[in-house]
Design an enzyme around this catalytic site. Structure first.
Site, PDB file in Angstrom:
ATOM      1  N   CYS A  62       1.165  -1.105   0.165  1.00 43.49           N
ATOM      2  CA  CYS A  62      -0.047  -0.239   0.197  1.00 43.49           C
ATOM      3  C   CYS A  62       0.989   1.249  -0.245  1.00 43.49           C
ATOM      4  O   CYS A  62       1.763   1.428  -0.466  1.00 43.49           O
ATOM      5  CB  CYS A  62      -0.760  -0.442   1.404  1.00 43.49           C
ATOM      6  SG  CYS A  62      -0.176   0.128   2.971  1.00 43.49           S
ATOM      7  N   ALA A  63       0.393   2.469   0.237  1.00 40.61           N
ATOM      8  CA  ALA A  63       1.029   3.485   1.070  1.00 40.61           C
ATOM      9  C   ALA A  63       2.324   3.261   1.377  1.00 40.61           C
ATOM     10  O   ALA A  63       3.024   4.245   0.995  1.00 40.61           O
ATOM     11  CB  ALA A  63       0.300   4.314   0.870  1.00 40.61           C
TER      12      ALA A  63
END
Length: 468
Positions: free
Chosen positions: A30-31
């Protein structure tokens, strides 16, 4: 001169300490986190993982072993991990095995994350465009330069409208593409089906909702309109369409596969989307938006306090990205995001608590963790502060949750609403250029200050050396 990080070496270290390629089923990110589905979690030594130079923390949740690396860094490490390859299973076998890991809720959570996380950058860019457009067309700003809104060229306004409206108008296309890609279908078919859901031939959902157009009536009772700004119908259609395509690939003879499979996939998916899935799940997503709106409409800002206090608890569980569905829906339906300013208070409060720990502690190691992690949280990334400092000592995390609740409470009372999503803290100011920036700064300063003061005076009872 700072030494350049060898991301290939980091990737090799990570693979080694988690049990080698044979223990890894699949890899995603993810980020900020590298997310691994592993065969045997018990053989992984968390201390060895955390000892890797750029690793900021690790934990196991929702059936995934998650290694916190930070924004930007995680992409580079992920790329190197994928280059090294994972032996022992094919891509399809990895996906099938990963899908079975964890309970049904954990599996559903992973699915939502895998589908919606790839489209978040588009939502971020669109939100920034909306904020910038609102700033440039403010009467006060225009008056300062001796002009007014009437003097703005029509072509300029139309150009900015392209930047702000396109992503929301074609949101089903993005979601359907991502869903097809996630569930093993052909992404290009997802794009085409998504475009059909928002075809110009259909009356738009906005016109129908405002009474400016009537929906098309099929079979005498099914009302059909375009699904601009809808998320769930496109998500379900993407899932069903990909499964239909896979089934056809397995059952249609090779000579006809290229002709029959895409034809039937598109036709059946569109019929399901317009006549069954769309009408049902559009009502569901309207209900979700109503529930969250009701939370933030509670009297005396109670909803803001609840969300501000608990949002980082949700981050600890690792399922916070799944809540993007609600923010995307709210932005698409109303053009506003009341969740963002409250969530930002929860994030900035973690920075305040980590900063207080760094200021008060006598531990050189904790200071070296506290100051950078506080800065990271002020920029919107809380994992280093949460897992490296606050949660490790427990009390600072609780103080930060209280600070986030207080800031969220005031944000709800003031009716703050962002023009976008996924950027918070200092960068989040770009979503409040429409005369809300002073209030946005105020509530975040309050959240930071409350968390800092509570942590400094009441949250440092545990000996830091013992925590380490």
């Amino acid at each position: 001169m700072a030494k350049e990080t060898d991301y290939k070496a980091v990737a090799q270290q990570i693979i080694e300490v988690v049990g080698g390629p044979e223990n890894i089923i699949s890899v995603a990110h993810c980020a900020t986190r590298l997310r691994l589905i592993v065969k045997n979690r018990e053989i992984i030594d968390d201390k060895q993982v955390e000892a890797i130079d750029i690793v900021k923390g690790c934990f196991f949740t929702a059936g995934q072993y998650q290694i916190i690396l930070g924004t930007g860094i995680v992409n580079k490490v992920y790329d190197e991990v994928m280059k090294l390859g994972i032996e022992g299973s094919s891509k399809n076998e990895q996906a099938a095995a990963a899908a079975k890991r964890g309970n049904k809720l954990q599996q559903l959570i992973r699915v939502f994350a895998d589908v919606f996380v790839p489209i978040i950058p588009v939502m971020v860019a669109t939100g920034l465009f909306m904020g910038l457009r609102g700033f440039l067309t403010q009467d006060a700003l225009l008056a300062f330069f001796g002009t007014s809104a009437d003097a703005i060229p029509k072509q300029f306004l139309e150009f900015t409208q392209i930047l702000t409206d396109t992503a929301f108008s074609f949101l089903p296309v993005l979601v359907c593409w991502s869903a097809f890609k996630k569930f093993g279908g052909s992404p290009v078919l997802g794009i085409v089906i998504g475009l059909m859901l928002v075809s110009s031939i259909l009356p738009t959902s906005w016109d129908v909702a405002q009474g400016n157009a009537k929906p098309l009536i099929f079979f005498g009772f099914i009302k059909v309109n375009g699904y601009q700004s809808s998320v769930l119908p496109a998500f379900i259609v993407g899932f069903l369409g990909s499964k239909i395509e896979q089934w056809l690939h397995d059952h249609v003879i090779n000579a006809l596969d290229l002709i029959v499979t895409p034809f039937v996939t598109v036709l059946v998916s569109l019929c399901l989307g317009l006549f069954i899935v769309g009408p049902i799940f559009h009502s569901v997503e309207v209900g979700l938006v109503s529930i969250v709106s009701s939370l933030f409409s509670l009297p005396f800002g109670i909803g803001g306090f609840i969300w501000g206090a608990l949002c980082q608890v949700i981050v600890v569980t690792g399922v916070h990205h799944e809540l993007n569905l609600v923010e995307i829906e709210m932005l698409a339906k109303t053009k506003w995001n009341p969740v963002n300013p409250v969530g930002s208070c929860g994030i900035v409060a973690q920075a305040g608590a980590a900063m207080a720990v760094a200021v008060r502690t006598k531990s050189t190691k904790m200071k070296s963790l506290g100051y950078p992690s506080a800065i990271s949280a002020l920029l919107g990334i809380t994992e280093p502060a949460v897992f490296g400092v606050n949660l490790r000592l427990v009390q600072p995390f609780v103080c930060a949750c209280i600070g986030g609740g207080v800031g969220g409470w005031i944000a709800a009372l003031l009716g703050l609403k962002g023009t976008g999503m996924s950027i918070t803290g200092i960068p989040g100011m770009l979503l409040y250029l429409n005369k809300q920036m002073p209030l946005y700064i105020l509530v975040n300063v309050i959240a930071f200050a409350v968390a800092f003061v509570l942590t400094y005076f009441f949250g440092m009872k545990q000996d830091v050396a013992e925590a380490e």
